[in-house]
Enzyme design. Structure first.
Site, PDB file in Angstrom:
ATOM      1  N   ASP A  13       0.776  -1.192  -0.003  1.00 11.15           N
ATOM      2  CA  ASP A  13       0.180  -0.042   0.049  1.00 11.15           C
ATOM      3  C   ASP A  13       0.732   1.049  -0.124  1.00 11.15           C
ATOM      4  O   ASP A  13       0.243   2.484   0.129  1.00 11.15           O
ATOM      5  CB  ASP A  13      -0.822  -0.084   1.125  1.00 11.15           C
ATOM      6  CG  ASP A  13      -1.784  -1.306   1.293  1.00 11.15           C
ATOM      7  OD1 ASP A  13      -2.679  -1.280   0.452  1.00 11.15           O
ATOM      8  OD2 ASP A  13      -1.763  -2.091   2.381  1.00 11.15           O
ATOM      9  N   ASP A  14       2.130   1.078   0.016  1.00  8.44           N
ATOM     10  CA  ASP A  14       2.898   2.338   0.159  1.00  8.44           C
ATOM     11  C   ASP A  14       3.123   3.192  -1.050  1.00  8.44           C
ATOM     12  O   ASP A  14       3.201   2.908  -2.288  1.00  8.44           O
ATOM     13  CB  ASP A  14       4.679   1.696   0.374  1.00  8.44           C
ATOM     14  CG  ASP A  14       5.304   2.736   0.768  1.00  8.44           C
ATOM     15  OD1 ASP A  14       5.479   3.233   1.684  1.00  8.44           O
ATOM     16  OD2 ASP A  14       6.081   3.409  -0.101  1.00  8.44           O
ATOM     17  N   VAL A  15       2.723   4.673  -0.673  1.00 10.30           N
ATOM     18  CA  VAL A  15       2.654   5.574  -1.798  1.00 10.30           C
ATOM     19  C   VAL A  15       4.099   5.695  -2.381  1.00 10.30           C
ATOM     20  O   VAL A  15       4.088   5.904  -3.600  1.00 10.30           O
ATOM     21  CB  VAL A  15       2.053   6.792  -1.293  1.00 10.30           C
ATOM     22  CG1 VAL A  15       0.741   6.901  -1.049  1.00 10.30           C
ATOM     23  CG2 VAL A  15       2.975   7.496  -0.336  1.00 10.30           C
TER      24      VAL A  15
END
Length: 306
Positions: A260-262
């Site tokens: 989920d890391d931007v």
DNA sequence: GGCCAGGTGGCCA
DNA sequence: TGGCCACATGGC
């Protein structure tokens, strides 16, 4: 296996693997001018390392080929052998020296995403956060804010509730212990200008550690990454991103993957010259080739951005 | 001034 | 399970 040797009274040498570059790791460590837990001067790292109740100040440098020199600047008496070996172990974990990177580099050779960062940052290690509380807290601090501000919040937290040792007129800080934070109220942390939620999460996690509901040993004993992730995600304030971040930076599960890391999304967008960030589905597809090396893939892709 | 940050919990179908 | 939404403020 003999990994370290003492040369002079206050210096120990650590042998480093071939796939290791002190310079690359230093570059990574210098990404924020606001870092408060170590200092880098003339390509030497100064850091206070706490094991149990002892805090040891070390200077880490690479003066010879394939070797890290660890200078002990305090705790220099010979009866501190036990402390020293724990400090050495901490540094091995910090630099992830016990991972053989060859398989990862092998798979990166033909990977459209990893080829470039691996050649650009060859020898970079997934620099860890060996202390579980520090890793969890750093994850929580970094949630949904820009990294620069996360460093500011960390500095405020450390300088208000951490401890330091003084040497040659400078302060060398240690991260607060769970005990330091577990006794606080939300209002105490709110003064540091973090959201009420972050305050609650930090105090809650500290209390779980103090009460030994969770510990690094217990999580590592689970062996299975899925079990460890499940345990972490049950904790209020720890979602899939933070859980995998901690699995990767502290517990050293190589298959940990904060999907989920931007930052990861932006790296992929950059490499593919996309207009929009990739969907989770697309990332899963790309990441299939990184099986069991997802954490290193993520770390190298992040490095493209910072 | 507006958009974006190294997300998570809670609510809803 | 998966999709929204509030949270909440600094950095650029």
């Amino acid at each position: 296996m003999e990994h370290s040797r003492e040369v002079f009274k206050n210096v120990m040498m650590i042998h480093t693997p071939k796939e290791f570059s002190f310079a690359e790791n230093l570059n990574y460590l210098q990404r924020s001018p606001n870092e408060c837990l170590f200092t880098i001067v003339d390509e030497k790292i100064y850091r206070a390392i706490r094991v149990g109740s002892e805090t040891t100040l070390v200077k880490i440098s690479a003066e010879e080929e394939s070797t890290l020199a660890i200078h002990f600047l305090n705790n220099t008496s010979p009866e501190n052998k036990d402390v020293r070996s724990k400090v050495i172990q901490y540094i091995r974990e910090w630099f992830d020296l016990d991972t053989d990177l060859l398989p990862f580099y092998k798979l990166a050779e033909t990977d459209p995403f990893l080829k470039r960062p691996v050649s650009q940052f060859y020898g970079l290690r997934n620099m860890g956060i060996p202390e579980l509380f520090e890793a969890l807290a750093w994850g929580i601090l970094g949630q949904q804010i820009n990294l620069g501000y996360a460093y500011t919040l960390k500095r405020r937290l450390v300088e208000k509730y951490g401890t330091y040792i003084e040497w040659n007129g400078s302060k060398y800080w240690n991260f607060p212990t769970p005990e330091d934070i577990a006794i606080l109220n939300v209002e105490d942390l709110f003064e540091l200008k973090m959201t009420v939620k972050k305050c609650e999460y930090l105090i809650g996690v500290a209390q779980l550690l103090v009460n030994d509901v969770i510990s690094k040993e217990k999580l590592l004993a689970l062996k299975n990454i899925n079990e460890a992730e499940k345990t972490l995600v049950k904790i209020r304030g720890i979602g899939p991103w933070t859980a995998n971040y901690v699995l990767m930076r502290c517990l050293r599960f190589q298959a940990a993957f904060p999907i989920d890391d931007v930052g990861l999304h932006n790296s992929i967008k950059l490499l593919l010259e996309m207009e929009q960030k990739p969907t989770k589905e697309e990332i899963r597809k790309y990441a299939a080739a990184w099986k069991n090396w997802e954490s290193y893939a993520t770390f190298y892709l992040w490095r493209l951005l910072y």
